[in-house]
Design an enzyme around this catalytic site. Sequence first.
Site, PDB file in Angstrom:
ATOM      1  N   ASN A   4       0.875  -1.181   0.000  1.00  0.00           N
ATOM      2  CA  ASN A   4       0.000   0.000   0.000  1.00  0.00           C
ATOM      3  C   ASN A   4       0.907   1.225   0.000  1.00  0.00           C
ATOM      4  O   ASN A   4       1.524   1.533   1.016  1.00  0.00           O
ATOM      5  CB  ASN A   4      -0.896  -0.032   1.248  1.00  0.00           C
ATOM      6  CG  ASN A   4      -1.710   1.248   1.399  1.00  0.00           C
ATOM      7  OD1 ASN A   4      -1.760   2.080   0.485  1.00  0.00           O
ATOM      8  ND2 ASN A   4      -2.336   1.411   2.552  1.00  0.00           N
ATOM      9  N   TRP A   5       0.951   1.883  -1.111  1.00  0.00           N
ATOM     10  CA  TRP A   5       1.874   3.030  -1.231  1.00  0.00           C
ATOM     11  C   TRP A   5       1.329   4.312  -0.619  1.00  0.00           C
ATOM     12  O   TRP A   5       2.026   5.317  -0.570  1.00  0.00           O
ATOM     13  CB  TRP A   5       2.204   3.280  -2.714  1.00  0.00           C
ATOM     14  CG  TRP A   5       3.182   2.314  -3.279  1.00  0.00           C
ATOM     15  CD1 TRP A   5       3.812   1.283  -2.617  1.00  0.00           C
ATOM     16  CD2 TRP A   5       3.677   2.284  -4.620  1.00  0.00           C
ATOM     17  NE1 TRP A   5       4.660   0.615  -3.471  1.00  0.00           N
ATOM     18  CE2 TRP A   5       4.588   1.215  -4.698  1.00  0.00           C
ATOM     19  CE3 TRP A   5       3.433   3.043  -5.763  1.00  0.00           C
ATOM     20  CZ2 TRP A   5       5.269   0.900  -5.873  1.00  0.00           C
ATOM     21  CZ3 TRP A   5       4.099   2.731  -6.935  1.00  0.00           C
ATOM     22  CH2 TRP A   5       5.009   1.669  -6.989  1.00  0.00           C
ATOM     23  N   LYS A   6       0.081   4.286  -0.204  1.00  0.00           N
ATOM     24  CA  LYS A   6      -0.531   5.488   0.398  1.00  0.00           C
ATOM     25  C   LYS A   6      -0.313   6.687  -0.535  1.00  0.00           C
ATOM     26  O   LYS A   6      -0.376   6.525  -1.748  1.00  0.00           O
ATOM     27  CB  LYS A   6       0.026   5.701   1.799  1.00  0.00           C
ATOM     28  CG  LYS A   6      -0.074   4.399   2.634  1.00  0.00           C
ATOM     29  CD  LYS A   6       0.158   4.552   4.090  1.00  0.00           C
ATOM     30  CE  LYS A   6      -0.044   3.210   4.785  1.00  0.00           C
ATOM     31  NZ  LYS A   6       0.080   3.283   6.225  1.00  0.00           N
ATOM     32  N   HIS A  90      -9.374   1.251   4.805  1.00  0.00           N
ATOM     33  CA  HIS A  90      -8.105   1.386   5.520  1.00  0.00           C
ATOM     34  C   HIS A  90      -8.302   2.287   6.738  1.00  0.00           C
ATOM     35  O   HIS A  90      -9.106   3.225   6.695  1.00  0.00           O
ATOM     36  CB  HIS A  90      -7.038   1.980   4.585  1.00  0.00           C
ATOM     37  CG  HIS A  90      -5.676   1.904   5.181  1.00  0.00           C
ATOM     38  ND1 HIS A  90      -5.218   2.835   6.088  1.00  0.00           N
ATOM     39  CD2 HIS A  90      -4.682   0.994   5.042  1.00  0.00           C
ATOM     40  CE1 HIS A  90      -3.989   2.498   6.470  1.00  0.00           C
ATOM     41  NE2 HIS A  90      -3.646   1.386   5.844  1.00  0.00           N
ATOM     42  N   GLU A  92      -6.647   4.630   7.885  1.00  0.00           N
ATOM     43  CA  GLU A  92      -6.426   6.061   7.627  1.00  0.00           C
ATOM     44  C   GLU A  92      -7.666   6.693   6.996  1.00  0.00           C
ATOM     45  O   GLU A  92      -7.978   7.853   7.235  1.00  0.00           O
ATOM     46  CB  GLU A  92      -5.183   6.245   6.737  1.00  0.00           C
ATOM     47  CG  GLU A  92      -3.911   6.032   7.547  1.00  0.00           C
ATOM     48  CD  GLU A  92      -2.747   5.446   6.770  1.00  0.00           C
ATOM     49  OE1 GLU A  92      -2.749   5.511   5.534  1.00  0.00           O
ATOM     50  OE2 GLU A  92      -1.827   4.911   7.429  1.00  0.00           O
ATOM     51  N   GLU A 162      -5.178  -4.854  10.437  1.00  0.00           N
ATOM     52  CA  GLU A 162      -4.153  -3.844  10.638  1.00  0.00           C
ATOM     53  C   GLU A 162      -4.415  -3.090  11.942  1.00  0.00           C
ATOM     54  O   GLU A 162      -5.213  -2.150  11.970  1.00  0.00           O
ATOM     55  CB  GLU A 162      -4.161  -2.837   9.482  1.00  0.00           C
ATOM     56  CG  GLU A 162      -3.867  -3.461   8.138  1.00  0.00           C
ATOM     57  CD  GLU A 162      -3.274  -2.444   7.171  1.00  0.00           C
ATOM     58  OE1 GLU A 162      -2.220  -2.724   6.603  1.00  0.00           O
ATOM     59  OE2 GLU A 162      -3.857  -1.352   7.014  1.00  0.00           O
ATOM     60  N   GLY A 168       2.820   2.377  10.750  1.00  0.00           N
ATOM     61  CA  GLY A 168       3.754   3.492  10.615  1.00  0.00           C
ATOM     62  C   GLY A 168       4.467   3.852  11.904  1.00  0.00           C
ATOM     63  O   GLY A 168       5.097   4.900  12.005  1.00  0.00           O
ATOM     64  N   SER A 208       3.698  -2.106  10.160  1.00  0.00           N
ATOM     65  CA  SER A 208       5.154  -2.164  10.354  1.00  0.00           C
ATOM     66  C   SER A 208       5.769  -3.510   9.946  1.00  0.00           C
ATOM     67  O   SER A 208       6.662  -4.024  10.617  1.00  0.00           O
ATOM     68  CB  SER A 208       5.528  -1.818  11.796  1.00  0.00           C
ATOM     69  OG  SER A 208       5.152  -0.477  12.089  1.00  0.00           O
ATOM     70  N   GLY A 229       3.052  -1.112   4.182  1.00  0.00           N
ATOM     71  CA  GLY A 229       3.056   0.312   3.852  1.00  0.00           C
ATOM     72  C   GLY A 229       4.462   0.768   3.510  1.00  0.00           C
ATOM     73  O   GLY A 229       4.974   0.507   2.422  1.00  0.00           O
TER      74      GLY A 229
HETATM   75  P1  13P Z   1       3.250   0.461   7.552  1.00  0.00           P
HETATM   76  O1  13P Z   1       3.779  -0.825   6.974  1.00  0.00           O
HETATM   77  O2  13P Z   1       3.970   1.667   7.057  1.00  0.00           O
HETATM   78  O3  13P Z   1       3.170   0.382   9.053  1.00  0.00           O
HETATM   79  O4  13P Z   1       1.750   0.628   7.029  1.00  0.00           O
HETATM   80  C1  13P Z   1       0.873  -0.435   7.123  1.00  0.00           C
HETATM   81  C2  13P Z   1      -0.363  -0.137   6.366  1.00  0.00           C
HETATM   82  O5  13P Z   1      -1.120   0.743   6.733  1.00  0.00           O
HETATM   83  C3  13P Z   1      -0.618  -0.878   5.138  1.00  0.00           C
HETATM   84  O6  13P Z   1      -1.886  -0.660   4.655  1.00  0.00           O
END
Ligand code: 13P
Length: 244
Positions: A4-6, A90, A92, A162, A168, A208, A229
């Site tokens: 997931n590149w956000k 997600h 977020e 998640e 993150g 993470s 992520g």
């Molecule tokens: P990180 O791997 O940066 O913690 O993010 C996880 C995530 O939200 C994947 O969708």
Amino acid sequence: MAGNWKMYKTPAETTAFFQKFRPLVENSGHCEIVVCPAFLSLAAAVEAAKGSTIRVGAQNVAWAKEGAFTGEVSGPMIRAAGATHVIVGHSERRQYFGETDQTVLKRTQAALESGLAPIVCVGECLEDRERDRTEAVLERQFLQGIAGLTEHRFANIAIAYEPVWAIGTGKTATPEIAADAHRAIRAQAAAKYGKTAGGSLRILYGGSVKPDNVQSLMAQPEIDGVLVGGASLDPVSFASIVNF
Ligand code: 13P
């Protein structure tokens, strides 16, 4: 193994990623690989992934096929760009953009109607975990959201667990914590859709995930894959996760 590149990477940066990433995962027949860039980089990713087994996914999908929904992108548009998957719900989106269990269900339905494979995200925040409410939160997210799908449709989704406190933050859930949550989700799925459907549901862990912890996570039989992520932004790091 999904990335997931956000809100990272332009189309040019996406193309550059694939140039390095493709040769590194050429022999990764053991798993499915999905890369989820921002909407505007979907076409570049699809083009760069052509001829490989790497699939491309979006990070959200509108609940309607078209209409007056400023700022939204529909399933048919995502399909037309060549993507096959989509992340829905997600944390977020739930935290910052008002996504609820009900809108997650509507978006998941729309994704399936468009022929996209949804990766539906659930997970508790730190306060819920500290107050021992993890299972209650997962149950609510399941019952008020995902459980609105028909049995036939449920068979076509994957769920990503998640925990919000692990995203993150560098704080990965221990493999045991993750496996416990996955078991709880699978039990809910089995209660609603039957043992077979529960057993074949794919549950990914996200939060993470890094090259140095992916092996211990994937060693848990309950963990079917990972949603990555930050560590999916670098081709070498994501390839070493894929090739754990
Ligand atoms: P990180 O791997 O940066 O913690 O993010 C996880 C995530 O939200 C994947 O969708």
